[in-house]
Scaffold this active site. Structure first.
Site, PDB file in Angstrom:
ATOM      1  CB  SER A 130      10.271   2.306  -8.802  1.00 15.77           C
ATOM      2  OG  SER A 130      10.350   3.447  -9.611  1.00 15.77           O
TER       3      SER A 130
ATOM      4  CE1 TYR B  97       4.078   2.137  -8.579  1.00 16.69           C
ATOM      5  CE2 TYR B  97       5.605   3.869  -9.216  1.00 16.69           C
ATOM      6  CZ  TYR B  97       5.256   2.530  -9.162  1.00 16.69           C
ATOM      7  OH  TYR B  97       6.119   1.596  -9.688  1.00 16.69           O
TER       8      TYR B  97
ATOM      9  CE  LYS C  35       6.429  -0.175  -6.855  1.00 15.89           C
ATOM     10  NZ  LYS C  35       6.072  -1.602  -6.786  1.00 15.89           N
TER      11      LYS C  35
HETATM   12  N1  LIG Z   1       6.598  -0.521 -15.725  1.00 15.15           N
HETATM   13  C1  LIG Z   1       7.349   0.366 -15.077  1.00 15.15           C
HETATM   14  O1  LIG Z   1       7.686   1.415 -15.628  1.00 15.15           O
HETATM   15  C2  LIG Z   1       7.829   0.095 -13.660  1.00 15.15           C
HETATM   16  C3  LIG Z   1       8.914   0.839 -13.148  1.00 15.15           C
HETATM   17  C4  LIG Z   1       9.337   0.598 -11.838  1.00 15.15           C
HETATM   18  C5  LIG Z   1       8.692  -0.364 -11.060  1.00 15.15           C
HETATM   19  N2  LIG Z   1       7.643  -1.055 -11.582  1.00 15.15           N
HETATM   20  C6  LIG Z   1       6.965  -2.057 -10.736  1.00 15.15           C
HETATM   21  O2  LIG Z   1       7.074  -3.331 -11.344  1.00 15.15           O
HETATM   22  C7  LIG Z   1       5.926  -4.124 -11.064  1.00 15.15           C
HETATM   23  C8  LIG Z   1       5.342  -4.661 -12.361  1.00 15.15           C
HETATM   24  O3  LIG Z   1       5.047  -3.559 -13.226  1.00 15.15           O
HETATM   25  P1  LIG Z   1       4.425  -3.796 -14.666  1.00 15.15           P
HETATM   26  O4  LIG Z   1       4.841  -2.644 -15.500  1.00 15.15           O
HETATM   27  O5  LIG Z   1       4.686  -5.161 -15.135  1.00 15.15           O
HETATM   28  O6  LIG Z   1       2.876  -3.610 -14.313  1.00 15.15           O
HETATM   29  P2  LIG Z   1       1.606  -4.364 -14.896  1.00 15.15           P
HETATM   30  O7  LIG Z   1       0.417  -3.588 -14.450  1.00 15.15           O
HETATM   31  O8  LIG Z   1       1.765  -4.634 -16.341  1.00 15.15           O
HETATM   32  O9  LIG Z   1       1.669  -5.752 -14.119  1.00 15.15           O
HETATM   33  C9  LIG Z   1       1.211  -5.905 -12.801  1.00 15.15           C
HETATM   34  C10 LIG Z   1       0.343  -7.150 -12.776  1.00 15.15           C
HETATM   35  O10 LIG Z   1      -0.091  -7.378 -11.440  1.00 15.15           O
HETATM   36  C11 LIG Z   1      -1.466  -7.708 -11.436  1.00 15.15           C
HETATM   37  N3  LIG Z   1      -1.962  -7.327 -10.104  1.00 15.15           N
HETATM   38  C12 LIG Z   1      -1.959  -6.094  -9.531  1.00 15.15           C
HETATM   39  N4  LIG Z   1      -2.427  -6.184  -8.268  1.00 15.15           N
HETATM   40  C13 LIG Z   1      -2.703  -7.491  -8.034  1.00 15.15           C
HETATM   41  C14 LIG Z   1      -3.154  -8.211  -6.908  1.00 15.15           C
HETATM   42  N5  LIG Z   1      -3.445  -7.611  -5.752  1.00 15.15           N
HETATM   43  N6  LIG Z   1      -3.290  -9.561  -7.006  1.00 15.15           N
HETATM   44  C15 LIG Z   1      -3.000 -10.205  -8.172  1.00 15.15           C
HETATM   45  N7  LIG Z   1      -2.541  -9.566  -9.268  1.00 15.15           N
HETATM   46  C16 LIG Z   1      -2.410  -8.229  -9.198  1.00 15.15           C
HETATM   47  C17 LIG Z   1      -2.058  -6.964 -12.600  1.00 15.15           C
HETATM   48  O11 LIG Z   1      -3.233  -7.574 -13.090  1.00 15.15           O
HETATM   49  C18 LIG Z   1      -0.916  -7.043 -13.628  1.00 15.15           C
HETATM   50  O12 LIG Z   1      -1.024  -8.200 -14.422  1.00 15.15           O
HETATM   51  C19 LIG Z   1       4.995  -3.218 -10.261  1.00 15.15           C
HETATM   52  O13 LIG Z   1       5.212  -3.470  -8.887  1.00 15.15           O
HETATM   53  C20 LIG Z   1       5.475  -1.825 -10.606  1.00 15.15           C
HETATM   54  O14 LIG Z   1       5.188  -0.892  -9.603  1.00 15.15           O
HETATM   55  C21 LIG Z   1       7.196  -0.867 -12.870  1.00 15.15           C
END
Ligand SMILES: NC(=O)c1ccc[n+]([C@@H]2O[C@H](COP(=O)([O-])OP(=O)(O)OC[C@H]3O[C@@H](n4cnc5c(N)ncnc54)[C@H](O)[C@@H]3O)[C@@H](O)[C@H]2O)c1
Length: 339
Positions: free
Chosen positions: A128, A153, A157
């Site tokens: 991120s 958080y 990262k």
């Molecule tokens: N959405 C944002 O704004 C954003 C920005 C920068 C980085 N990210 C990163 O991108 C990734 C995906 O984000 P997102 O927005 O799709 O989040 P999200 O919460 O929609 O998706 C994450 C998924 O991972 C699953 N999950 C979490 N821990 C788990 C585990 N230990 N085992 C199995 N499944 C697990 C959850 O059930 C969920 O379906 C994350 O790593 C997040 O930190 C997101």
């Protein structure tokens, strides 16, 4: 052992993961989802089949579970891993830091260990722009220093990036791509998948769509006295389908570097009020909003220098802010009707 272009997608039922599963299928890969649905819903799997017309292979377990991972990796010849699974709510991470340190670090370590055990060569990690903290200058490029980040958080990262790099340098085959996402928004143009915040949304756009549809009473804009054109914070909003496409490009990269780092953003910054006004304009709906005090830890402006990914991976954002806000609204309306 089943052979094919199998890609393990942890967190593949989530917001970014589900869109990436669509991109992978469209590009001829066979994604395998591992998700324990702690922050997503199972109906997303049916929606993925509806969009792509293909059957989706998925496993419901915590990807920290080495034994279960071993079963999957022994069945399929895995070509690459995209590791999305993590907890992601900045505010919650301040209140429950150990939840974040436990899940975000353990799940990564576990996926890297299994990669080593099964000699997987390609690994893409969801990072991120939060790793830059408050950047000294914008647009921010990949060489900008990793700075203090206020939330647990954000710190996970930073640590996860380091864990990835140490592992890749120590391995003789593993190539890791760290994708530093800016602000993913929007939804699939079909309106069948999108962001599904469980509880009060942490991000701007779901809050906007939920306010427009009446789930939330009013949006609070945190501060209008920043040194920006209209005083509200500037971020780089990227359509989730464009972000999904970046993962396919990363898998297809032939780079010999142990670790490759790319910003994934449009390169254009928009203020909070620009987002709200554009949303109202393109969708013909009103979003009740008020100006509140600044929120602690918010940087005034963060947007990407995306030259590196454009040149090295030939990636380019196809969708505009207006497209993304139309698609987000379409998804919100569908979701409301299907409740
Ligand atoms: N959405 C944002 O704004 C954003 C920005 C920068 C980085 N990210 C990163 O991108 C990734 C995906 O984000 P997102 O927005 O799709 O989040 P999200 O919460 O929609 O998706 C994450 C998924 O991972 C699953 N999950 C979490 N821990 C788990 C585990 N230990 N085992 C199995 N499944 C697990 C959850 O059930 C969920 O379906 C994350 O790593 C997040 O930190 C997101």
């Amino acid at each position: 052992m089943e052979s094919g272009k199998y890609i393990i997608v942890t967190g593949g039922a989530g917001f970014i993961g589900s869109h990436t599963v669509v991109s992978l299928l469209e590009s001829g890969y066979s994604p395998i989802i591992i998700d324990d649905f702690r922050n997503s819903k199972k109906f997303i799997l049916d929606r993925l089949e509806e969009i792509t017309g293909k059957s989706i292979v998925s496993f419901d377990f915590d990807c920290s579970n080495q034994e279960k991972l071993r079963e999957v990796f022994s069945t399929y010849e895995v070509h690459g891993i995209i590791h999305f699974a993590a907890d992601k709510a900045v505010g919650e991470s301040v209140l429950k830091p150990l939840k974040y340190y436990e899940n975000n670090l353990q799940s990564l370590v576990s996926m890297l260990k299994i990669s080593e055990e099964f000699s997987v060569t390609k690994f893409v990690f969801s990072s991120s722009c939060t790793v830059y903290g408050e950047p000294d200058q914008v647009p921010v490029d990949e060489n900008a220093p990793i700075k203090y980040t206020a939330s647990p958080y954000g710190y996970t990262k930073q640590v996860c990036e380091r864990i990835c790099a140490d592992t890749a340098y120590a391995s003789d085959h593993l190539r890791i791509t760290l994708l530093r996402y800016f602000n993913p928004i929007g939804a699939h143009p079909s309106g069948l998948i999108g962001e599904l915040p469980l509880g009060v949304p942490n991000n701007l756009v779901p809050f906007v769509t939920q306010t427009a549809i009446g789930i939330r009473q009013e949006l609070t804009v945190f501060g209008d006295d920043y040194p920006t054109t209209d005083g509200t914070c500037i971020r780089d909003y990227i359509h989730v389908c464009d972000l999904a496409d970046a993962h396919v490009r990363a898998l297809e990269s032939n780079s010999d570097e142990e670790v490759s780092i790319y910003n994934v953003g449009t390169g254009v910054g928009s203020t909070v009020l620009e987002v709200v006004n554009t949303f109202e304009e393109v969708n013909g709906v009103k979003v009740k909003h008020k100006i509140g005090p600044r929120r602690e830890g918010d940087a005034a402006q963060v947007y990407a220098d995306n030259k590196k990914i454009t040149e090295a991976l030939h990636w380019k954002a196809k969708y505009t802010l207006s497209d993304a806000l139309k698609h987000a609204w379409n998804w919100q309306k569908n979701l409301d009707e299907s409740r």
